[in-house]
Design a protein around this motif. Structure first.
Motif, PDB file in Angstrom:
ATOM      1  N   TYR A 118       0.842  -1.185   0.000  1.00  0.00           N
ATOM      2  CA  TYR A 118       0.000   0.000   0.000  1.00  0.00           C
ATOM      3  C   TYR A 118       0.880   1.239   0.000  1.00  0.00           C
ATOM      4  O   TYR A 118       1.796   1.358   0.825  1.00  0.00           O
ATOM      5  N   ASN A 119       0.614   2.168  -0.937  1.00  0.00           N
ATOM      6  CA  ASN A 119       1.439   3.356  -1.104  1.00  0.00           C
ATOM      7  C   ASN A 119       2.893   2.921  -1.313  1.00  0.00           C
ATOM      8  O   ASN A 119       3.189   2.190  -2.230  1.00  0.00           O
ATOM      9  N   GLN A 120       3.792   3.331  -0.439  1.00  0.00           N
ATOM     10  CA  GLN A 120       5.195   2.936  -0.574  1.00  0.00           C
ATOM     11  C   GLN A 120       5.573   1.806   0.372  1.00  0.00           C
ATOM     12  O   GLN A 120       6.747   1.418   0.442  1.00  0.00           O
ATOM     13  N   THR A 121       4.610   1.283   1.107  1.00  0.00           N
ATOM     14  CA  THR A 121       4.893   0.213   2.069  1.00  0.00           C
ATOM     15  C   THR A 121       4.771  -1.133   1.386  1.00  0.00           C
ATOM     16  O   THR A 121       3.706  -1.510   0.899  1.00  0.00           O
ATOM     17  N   ARG A 122       5.858  -1.875   1.366  1.00  0.00           N
ATOM     18  CA  ARG A 122       5.898  -3.177   0.708  1.00  0.00           C
ATOM     19  C   ARG A 122       5.530  -4.253   1.727  1.00  0.00           C
ATOM     20  O   ARG A 122       6.216  -4.437   2.730  1.00  0.00           O
ATOM     21  N   ILE A 123       4.431  -4.980   1.452  1.00  0.00           N
ATOM     22  CA  ILE A 123       3.963  -6.039   2.346  1.00  0.00           C
ATOM     23  C   ILE A 123       4.379  -7.408   1.800  1.00  0.00           C
ATOM     24  O   ILE A 123       4.899  -8.252   2.534  1.00  0.00           O
ATOM     25  N   LEU A 124       4.144  -7.622   0.519  1.00  0.00           N
ATOM     26  CA  LEU A 124       4.518  -8.877  -0.144  1.00  0.00           C
ATOM     27  C   LEU A 124       5.885  -8.699  -0.792  1.00  0.00           C
ATOM     28  O   LEU A 124       6.139  -7.686  -1.441  1.00  0.00           O
ATOM     29  N   LYS A 125       6.740  -9.690  -0.623  1.00  0.00           N
ATOM     30  CA  LYS A 125       8.141  -9.536  -1.031  1.00  0.00           C
ATOM     31  C   LYS A 125       8.602 -10.731  -1.869  1.00  0.00           C
ATOM     32  O   LYS A 125       9.104 -11.713  -1.342  1.00  0.00           O
ATOM     33  N   GLY A 126       8.379 -10.639  -3.161  1.00  0.00           N
ATOM     34  CA  GLY A 126       8.905 -11.638  -4.077  1.00  0.00           C
ATOM     35  C   GLY A 126       8.299 -13.016  -3.929  1.00  0.00           C
ATOM     36  O   GLY A 126       9.010 -14.023  -3.899  1.00  0.00           O
ATOM     37  N   ILE A 127       6.956 -13.077  -3.878  1.00  0.00           N
ATOM     38  CA  ILE A 127       6.283 -14.365  -3.685  1.00  0.00           C
ATOM     39  C   ILE A 127       6.187 -15.128  -5.004  1.00  0.00           C
ATOM     40  O   ILE A 127       5.774 -14.590  -6.033  1.00  0.00           O
ATOM     41  N   ASN A 128       6.574 -16.390  -4.960  1.00  0.00           N
ATOM     42  CA  ASN A 128       6.396 -17.311  -6.080  1.00  0.00           C
ATOM     43  C   ASN A 128       5.544 -18.484  -5.611  1.00  0.00           C
ATOM     44  O   ASN A 128       5.731 -18.987  -4.493  1.00  0.00           O
ATOM     45  N   GLY A 129       4.604 -18.895  -6.432  1.00  0.00           N
ATOM     46  CA  GLY A 129       3.776 -20.036  -6.060  1.00  0.00           C
ATOM     47  C   GLY A 129       2.671 -20.252  -7.064  1.00  0.00           C
ATOM     48  O   GLY A 129       2.409 -19.405  -7.928  1.00  0.00           O
ATOM     49  N   SER A 130       2.021 -21.401  -6.970  1.00  0.00           N
ATOM     50  CA  SER A 130       0.933 -21.749  -7.875  1.00  0.00           C
ATOM     51  C   SER A 130      -0.278 -22.200  -7.068  1.00  0.00           C
ATOM     52  O   SER A 130      -0.152 -22.976  -6.116  1.00  0.00           O
ATOM     53  N   LEU A 131      -1.455 -21.688  -7.446  1.00  0.00           N
ATOM     54  CA  LEU A 131      -2.725 -22.058  -6.829  1.00  0.00           C
ATOM     55  C   LEU A 131      -3.547 -22.736  -7.925  1.00  0.00           C
ATOM     56  O   LEU A 131      -4.160 -22.066  -8.753  1.00  0.00           O
ATOM     57  N   PRO A 132      -3.540 -24.068  -7.973  1.00  0.00           N
ATOM     58  CA  PRO A 132      -4.078 -24.787  -9.137  1.00  0.00           C
ATOM     59  C   PRO A 132      -5.600 -24.848  -9.180  1.00  0.00           C
ATOM     60  O   PRO A 132      -6.280 -24.902  -8.149  1.00  0.00           O
ATOM     61  N   ALA A 133      -6.129 -24.853 -10.400  1.00  0.00           N
ATOM     62  CA  ALA A 133      -7.564 -25.017 -10.615  1.00  0.00           C
ATOM     63  C   ALA A 133      -7.988 -26.424 -10.208  1.00  0.00           C
ATOM     64  O   ALA A 133      -7.207 -27.375 -10.257  1.00  0.00           O
ATOM     65  N   GLY A 134      -9.237 -26.545  -9.783  1.00  0.00           N
ATOM     66  CA  GLY A 134      -9.763 -27.837  -9.377  1.00  0.00           C
ATOM     67  C   GLY A 134      -9.314 -28.276  -8.000  1.00  0.00           C
ATOM     68  O   GLY A 134      -9.615 -29.392  -7.572  1.00  0.00           O
ATOM     69  N   LYS A 135      -8.609 -27.409  -7.293  1.00  0.00           N
ATOM     70  CA  LYS A 135      -8.082 -27.722  -5.969  1.00  0.00           C
ATOM     71  C   LYS A 135      -8.521 -26.653  -4.966  1.00  0.00           C
ATOM     72  O   LYS A 135      -8.901 -25.549  -5.340  1.00  0.00           O
ATOM     73  N   ILE A 136      -8.430 -27.006  -3.685  1.00  0.00           N
ATOM     74  CA  ILE A 136      -8.597 -26.015  -2.625  1.00  0.00           C
ATOM     75  C   ILE A 136      -7.207 -25.639  -2.146  1.00  0.00           C
ATOM     76  O   ILE A 136      -6.461 -26.480  -1.628  1.00  0.00           O
ATOM     77  N   SER A 137      -6.845 -24.377  -2.357  1.00  0.00           N
ATOM     78  CA  SER A 137      -5.552 -23.864  -1.897  1.00  0.00           C
ATOM     79  C   SER A 137      -5.782 -22.989  -0.680  1.00  0.00           C
ATOM     80  O   SER A 137      -6.587 -22.052  -0.730  1.00  0.00           O
ATOM     81  N   VAL A 138      -5.087 -23.287   0.399  1.00  0.00           N
ATOM     82  CA  VAL A 138      -5.201 -22.499   1.617  1.00  0.00           C
ATOM     83  C   VAL A 138      -3.985 -21.594   1.737  1.00  0.00           C
ATOM     84  O   VAL A 138      -2.840 -22.052   1.637  1.00  0.00           O
ATOM     85  N   ILE A 139      -4.226 -20.286   1.906  1.00  0.00           N
ATOM     86  CA  ILE A 139      -3.167 -19.323   2.183  1.00  0.00           C
ATOM     87  C   ILE A 139      -3.094 -19.169   3.692  1.00  0.00           C
ATOM     88  O   ILE A 139      -4.041 -18.702   4.326  1.00  0.00           O
ATOM     89  N   LEU A 140      -1.978 -19.578   4.256  1.00  0.00           N
ATOM     90  CA  LEU A 140      -1.832 -19.700   5.711  1.00  0.00           C
ATOM     91  C   LEU A 140      -0.719 -18.786   6.198  1.00  0.00           C
ATOM     92  O   LEU A 140       0.255 -18.545   5.476  1.00  0.00           O
ATOM     93  N   GLY A 141      -0.850 -18.311   7.419  1.00  0.00           N
ATOM     94  CA  GLY A 141       0.206 -17.493   7.999  1.00  0.00           C
ATOM     95  C   GLY A 141      -0.312 -16.724   9.193  1.00  0.00           C
ATOM     96  O   GLY A 141      -1.510 -16.666   9.447  1.00  0.00           O
ATOM     97  N   GLY A 142       0.607 -16.136   9.932  1.00  0.00           N
ATOM     98  CA  GLY A 142       0.237 -15.382  11.127  1.00  0.00           C
ATOM     99  C   GLY A 142      -0.437 -14.071  10.788  1.00  0.00           C
ATOM    100  O   GLY A 142      -0.450 -13.616   9.638  1.00  0.00           O
ATOM    101  N   SER A 143      -0.993 -13.427  11.807  1.00  0.00           N
ATOM    102  CA  SER A 143      -1.646 -12.133  11.625  1.00  0.00           C
ATOM    103  C   SER A 143      -0.633 -11.113  11.119  1.00  0.00           C
ATOM    104  O   SER A 143       0.493 -11.032  11.616  1.00  0.00           O
TER     105      SER A 143
END
Length: 271
Positions: A17-42
């Protein structure tokens, strides 16, 4: 753009948001036909990632590819077309109190199509039937329990047969029985819509073990893991083991004591 299957691929994705970087170089695949859970702390960036997949935030770097196409380089018409094929289940259901359940669920159809009202009602009844709420079509949200409102939110999210279903903390605030019912409904959505990409943002470990085919773990804005559930459970990574075993961080106690005089003064006021 083909609507057969829409895998979601994250390539070196950075954003915030604005100049604040929250996500830092994420690589990954969320495939069709599957349930993908995005997990992590608050505060790790789960909701920020969801906003990027929805197209509400543009990446600072990297890309999101949906069905093989870079989402943010599509022309406005194609971009809107993809957005219309995304269904969203919000944490609280986000139902409008002035509308009946049927009107709430049918709202996307009323806004984005020219279908006659009787056809919309039939579609709404079908979708409410999938979540066990068909008989409540003419009820208002304040006449329903919290669990029923979440299920109604799910019915609205699938009313336009989306290719991508995004669920933000679907079990939060639910008792164990209603949480288990929501898990079962998500599994039934996977069965009923076999090409759908189902993305669930959650920190509910019980739900994770019941529904996840694929897991993306975010830690401090970076991808700590992306793969199947078994691989996550067998990982030797210290953070992943801590997360799955619910081990707390050490919290330092204050170095300065309150002081006997202040404690005595407080005690006098509490008598």
């Amino acid at each position: 753009m083909s609507t057969t299957t829409w895998d979601i691929e994250l390539h070196n994705l950075s954003g915030g948001y604005n100049q604040t970087r929250i996500l830092k170089g994420i690589n990954g695949s969320l495939p069709a036909g599957k349930i993908s859970v995005i997990l992590g702390g608050s505060g790790c960036g789960k909701s920020t990632l969801l906003r990027h997949i929805l197209g509400l935030n543009r990446p600072m770097e990297g890309s999101i590819r949906i069905g093989g196409h870079d989402f943010f380089t599509l022309d406005k018409s194609q971009f809107r077309k993809i957005r219309r094929r995304m269904g969203v289940l919000f944490q609280d259901g986000a139902l409008l109190g002035s509308l009946t359940l049927g009107e709430n669920v049918g709202l996307p159809l009323a806004e984005h199509t020219k279908l006659p009202k009787e056809t919309i009602r039939k579609i709404v009844l079908h979708k409410l039937g999938l979540v066990g709420l068909a008989e409540y079509i003419d009820y208002y949200p304040n006449e329903l329990s919290g669990g029923m409102r979440k299920r109604a939110g799910l019915a609205r999210a699938i009313v336009m047969d989306p290719q991508i279903l995004l669920c933000d903390e679907p079990t939060s605030g639910l008792d164990p029985i209603n949480a288990a019912e929501m898990d079962q409904l998500l599994l039934s959505m996977k069965k009923h819509f076999p090409s759908m990409s189902i993305i669930v943002v959650s920190h509910d470990l019980e739900s994770l073990n019941h529904i996840a085919d694929n897991v993306l773990v975010i830690n401090k804005g970076q991808a700590a893991y992306c793969g199947d559930l078994e691989g996550l459970q067998n990982s030797d990574d210290p953070y992943l083991k801590q997360l799955l075993s619910r081990q707390p961080n050490n919290i330092e106690q204050p170095a300065v004591s309150l002081g006997a005089d202040i404690q005595a003064e407080l005690s006098n006021w509490l008598r």
